[in-house]
Design a protein around this motif. Structure first.
Motif, PDB file in Angstrom:
ATOM      1  N   ALA A 248     104.023  11.372 138.121  1.00 50.83           N
ATOM      2  CA  ALA A 248     102.713  11.447 138.776  1.00 50.83           C
ATOM      3  C   ALA A 248     101.616  11.007 137.804  1.00 50.83           C
ATOM      4  O   ALA A 248     101.845  10.855 136.598  1.00 50.83           O
ATOM      5  N   GLU A 249     100.421  10.803 138.322  1.00 53.84           N
ATOM      6  CA  GLU A 249      99.304  10.345 137.482  1.00 53.84           C
ATOM      7  C   GLU A 249      99.028  11.303 136.327  1.00 53.84           C
ATOM      8  O   GLU A 249      98.555  10.887 135.272  1.00 53.84           O
ATOM      9  N   ASP A 250      99.292  12.584 136.533  1.00 56.79           N
ATOM     10  CA  ASP A 250      99.090  13.575 135.474  1.00 56.79           C
ATOM     11  C   ASP A 250     100.427  14.046 134.898  1.00 56.79           C
ATOM     12  O   ASP A 250     100.532  15.131 134.343  1.00 56.79           O
ATOM     13  N   GLY A 251     101.446  13.199 134.993  1.00 53.73           N
ATOM     14  CA  GLY A 251     102.785  13.570 134.563  1.00 53.73           C
ATOM     15  C   GLY A 251     103.068  13.234 133.110  1.00 53.73           C
ATOM     16  O   GLY A 251     102.185  13.295 132.241  1.00 53.73           O
ATOM     17  N   LEU A 252     104.295  12.834 132.839  1.00 57.30           N
ATOM     18  CA  LEU A 252     104.768  12.690 131.466  1.00 57.30           C
ATOM     19  C   LEU A 252     104.107  11.537 130.715  1.00 57.30           C
ATOM     20  O   LEU A 252     103.776  11.671 129.533  1.00 57.30           O
ATOM     21  N   GLN A 253     103.926  10.363 131.377  1.00 52.26           N
ATOM     22  CA  GLN A 253     103.435   9.189 130.644  1.00 52.26           C
ATOM     23  C   GLN A 253     102.052   9.390 130.014  1.00 52.26           C
ATOM     24  O   GLN A 253     101.877   9.120 128.820  1.00 52.26           O
ATOM     25  N   PRO A 254     101.043   9.844 130.761  1.00 51.22           N
ATOM     26  CA  PRO A 254      99.752  10.048 130.096  1.00 51.22           C
ATOM     27  C   PRO A 254      99.807  11.104 128.999  1.00 51.22           C
ATOM     28  O   PRO A 254      99.108  10.996 127.989  1.00 51.22           O
ATOM     29  N   LEU A 255     100.643  12.112 129.171  1.00 49.24           N
ATOM     30  CA  LEU A 255     100.778  13.146 128.149  1.00 49.24           C
ATOM     31  C   LEU A 255     101.430  12.574 126.891  1.00 49.24           C
ATOM     32  O   LEU A 255     100.983  12.842 125.768  1.00 49.24           O
ATOM     33  N   MET A 256     102.462  11.750 127.064  1.00 51.33           N
ATOM     34  CA  MET A 256     103.122  11.138 125.909  1.00 51.33           C
ATOM     35  C   MET A 256     102.196  10.157 125.198  1.00 51.33           C
ATOM     36  O   MET A 256     102.177  10.093 123.953  1.00 51.33           O
ATOM     37  N   THR A 257     101.425   9.399 125.975  1.00 46.26           N
ATOM     38  CA  THR A 257     100.464   8.468 125.377  1.00 46.26           C
ATOM     39  C   THR A 257      99.458   9.211 124.519  1.00 46.26           C
ATOM     40  O   THR A 257      99.135   8.788 123.396  1.00 46.26           O
ATOM     41  N   LYS A 258      98.981  10.331 125.023  1.00 48.18           N
ATOM     42  CA  LYS A 258      98.018  11.149 124.270  1.00 48.18           C
ATOM     43  C   LYS A 258      98.666  11.735 123.013  1.00 48.18           C
ATOM     44  O   LYS A 258      98.053  11.775 121.935  1.00 48.18           O
ATOM     45  N   ALA A 259      99.907  12.177 123.135  1.00 46.80           N
ATOM     46  CA  ALA A 259     100.607  12.773 121.993  1.00 46.80           C
ATOM     47  C   ALA A 259     100.845  11.749 120.884  1.00 46.80           C
ATOM     48  O   ALA A 259     100.609  12.024 119.703  1.00 46.80           O
ATOM     49  N   VAL A 260     101.300  10.550 121.244  1.00 44.91           N
ATOM     50  CA  VAL A 260     101.556   9.513 120.248  1.00 44.91           C
ATOM     51  C   VAL A 260     100.256   9.086 119.572  1.00 44.91           C
ATOM     52  O   VAL A 260     100.218   8.863 118.354  1.00 44.91           O
ATOM     53  N   ALA A 261      99.174   8.993 120.349  1.00 47.37           N
ATOM     54  CA  ALA A 261      97.879   8.642 119.759  1.00 47.37           C
ATOM     55  C   ALA A 261      97.425   9.705 118.759  1.00 47.37           C
ATOM     56  O   ALA A 261      96.882   9.382 117.695  1.00 47.37           O
ATOM     57  N   ALA A 262      97.655  10.968 119.089  1.00 41.87           N
ATOM     58  CA  ALA A 262      97.276  12.052 118.173  1.00 41.87           C
ATOM     59  C   ALA A 262      98.083  11.980 116.885  1.00 41.87           C
ATOM     60  O   ALA A 262      97.542  12.172 115.780  1.00 41.87           O
ATOM     61  N   ALA A 263      99.379  11.690 117.000  1.00 43.45           N
ATOM     62  CA  ALA A 263     100.228  11.575 115.813  1.00 43.45           C
ATOM     63  C   ALA A 263      99.810  10.371 114.968  1.00 43.45           C
ATOM     64  O   ALA A 263      99.746  10.457 113.736  1.00 43.45           O
ATOM     65  N   ARG A 264      99.507   9.250 115.619  1.00 43.70           N
ATOM     66  CA  ARG A 264      99.052   8.062 114.888  1.00 43.70           C
ATOM     67  C   ARG A 264      97.754   8.347 114.138  1.00 43.70           C
ATOM     68  O   ARG A 264      97.617   8.003 112.958  1.00 43.70           O
ATOM     69  N   ASP A 265      96.807   8.975 114.817  1.00 45.07           N
ATOM     70  CA  ASP A 265      95.517   9.269 114.186  1.00 45.07           C
ATOM     71  C   ASP A 265      95.680  10.202 112.987  1.00 45.07           C
ATOM     72  O   ASP A 265      95.015  10.047 111.959  1.00 45.07           O
ATOM     73  N   ARG A 266      96.580  11.161 113.110  1.00 44.94           N
ATOM     74  CA  ARG A 266      96.817  12.075 111.992  1.00 44.94           C
ATOM     75  C   ARG A 266      97.494  11.350 110.833  1.00 44.94           C
ATOM     76  O   ARG A 266      97.187  11.615 109.658  1.00 44.94           O
ATOM     77  N   ALA A 267      98.403  10.431 111.146  1.00 45.04           N
ATOM     78  CA  ALA A 267      99.049   9.644 110.109  1.00 45.04           C
ATOM     79  C   ALA A 267      98.014   8.818 109.331  1.00 45.04           C
ATOM     80  O   ALA A 267      98.087   8.699 108.111  1.00 45.04           O
ATOM     81  N   VAL A 268      97.052   8.252 110.048  1.00 49.98           N
ATOM     82  CA  VAL A 268      95.984   7.487 109.412  1.00 49.98           C
ATOM     83  C   VAL A 268      95.176   8.400 108.482  1.00 49.98           C
ATOM     84  O   VAL A 268      94.859   8.035 107.338  1.00 49.98           O
ATOM     85  N   GLU A 269      94.853   9.590 108.953  1.00 49.09           N
ATOM     86  CA  GLU A 269      94.092  10.542 108.134  1.00 49.09           C
ATOM     87  C   GLU A 269      94.847  10.897 106.860  1.00 49.09           C
ATOM     88  O   GLU A 269      94.263  10.943 105.762  1.00 49.09           O
ATOM     89  N   LEU A 270      96.139  11.150 106.993  1.00 45.65           N
ATOM     90  CA  LEU A 270      96.944  11.541 105.836  1.00 45.65           C
ATOM     91  C   LEU A 270      97.051  10.401 104.820  1.00 45.65           C
ATOM     92  O   LEU A 270      97.049  10.635 103.606  1.00 45.65           O
ATOM     93  N   SER A 271      97.139   9.168 105.298  1.00 46.03           N
ATOM     94  CA  SER A 271      97.281   8.043 104.384  1.00 46.03           C
ATOM     95  C   SER A 271      96.002   7.775 103.617  1.00 46.03           C
ATOM     96  O   SER A 271      96.020   7.119 102.571  1.00 46.03           O
ATOM     97  N   LYS A 272      94.883   8.284 104.111  1.00 46.50           N
ATOM     98  CA  LYS A 272      93.595   8.100 103.434  1.00 46.50           C
ATOM     99  C   LYS A 272      93.238   9.305 102.561  1.00 46.50           C
ATOM    100  O   LYS A 272      92.239   9.274 101.855  1.00 46.50           O
ATOM    101  N   GLY A 273      94.052  10.362 102.664  1.00 51.41           N
ATOM    102  CA  GLY A 273      93.752  11.579 101.932  1.00 51.41           C
ATOM    103  C   GLY A 273      94.155  11.534 100.466  1.00 51.41           C
ATOM    104  O   GLY A 273      94.798  10.624 100.016  1.00 51.41           O
TER     105      GLY A 273
END
Length: 273
Positions: A248-273
């Motif tokens: 569904a529109e609020d199902g797994l895909q948008p949730l996974m997209t949000k989760a991967v983006a959060a992990a990517r953003d945190r990885a960027v933060e850690l690499s600059k730390g």
């Protein structure tokens, strides 16, 4: 897993923990001479006792001999301190391969000088030889050294080379952290089974084998995941009913997209730390 590893000269493994140990076992199983490897770690994992019996050397300080390849497999927060004594053991052309999450090529060059550097991101299935590794090479890595890195990293599963170091943060978000997403899926599936009325022990066994079996089917099949999903989905059947919720529109895909983006953003933060 690689079918056979070519000789690499002297190889120093900095860090004898789970990931370093998994790589080492893969190299030995792939035919690398154990006597060519030195583990630099004051307290290597007790599980590595047999590799020392097979000829791998153990050191608590940097060896006097210049090394051809150095694998940096310590925790990122101690990397700077751990590599400090290594410079005398390096040649200008020594290949440095780092599996320390979040530590950039620039960080490694800052501490060990301008040398060939590969930044790699394996994942935890590497512990059983079923991982996948994303890798980036700096401009000093020659085609021959890249082949050596591929050979060594392939001991734990396939290697995917990326052309931009920024892609390592994206790889981290998908495959580096990805096993945790799959474990959570199994956990959630089992909990859902319990709520549907199954015994908890049976529910977790069903979930574990379902996730593991589906993963193996994806590896063995030439069909993309979308086609495998369609193959098991009968019109108006039970699977279609469940997928109506998950897709569904609020199902797994948008949730996974949000989760991967959060992990990517945190990885960027850690690499600059």
């Amino acid at each position: 897993m690689t079918a056979g590893i070519a000789p690499v000269g002297r190889l120093l493994l900095l860090g004898g923990g789970n990931m370093g140990g998994a790589m080492l076992r893969g190299w030995i199983e792939g035919g690398l001479d154990p006597a060519s490897v030195t583990i630099l770690d004051p307290n290597p994992s007790p599980a590595l006792g047999d590799v020392f019996e097979r000829g791998v050397r153990h050191a608590t300080s940097a060896p006097d001999e210049r090394q051809d390849v150095v694998i940096l497999a310590v925790k990122p927060q101690v990397l700077a301190e751990a590599v400090a004594p290594l410079r005398p053991a390096l040649k200008d052309e020594t290949l440095l391969i780092s599996v320390a999450a979040g530590r950039t090529v620039a960080f490694i060059e800052e501490h060990l000088g301008q040398r060939p550097v590969v930044r790699a991101m394996p994942n935890t299935p590497a512990l059983i030889g079923r991982g996948i590794t994303g890798a980036f090479a700096n401009a000093r890595v020659t085609p021959g050294l890249k082949a050596t890195a591929t050979d060594l990293l392939s001991a734990c599963g396939p290697v995917e080379w990326v052309s931009s170091e920024d892609d390592i943060d994206r790889v981290t978000a998908v495959s580096g952290s990805g096993p945790a997403y799959v474990f959570l899926l199994a956990e959630a599936l089992a909990q859902a089974g319990v709520k549907a009325g199954l015994d908890p022990d049976l529910a977790i066994r069903l979930a574990r084998h379902t996730v593991a079996g589906a993963g193996e089917l994806m590896i063995r099949s030439d069909d993309p995941p979308a086609q495998l999903r369609r193959n098991v989905t009968s019109p108006k059947g039970t699977t279609e009913a469940a997928l109506g919720v998950l897709m569904a529109e609020d199902g797994l895909q948008p949730l996974m997209t949000k989760a991967v983006a959060a992990a990517r953003d945190r990885a960027v933060e850690l690499s600059k730390g």
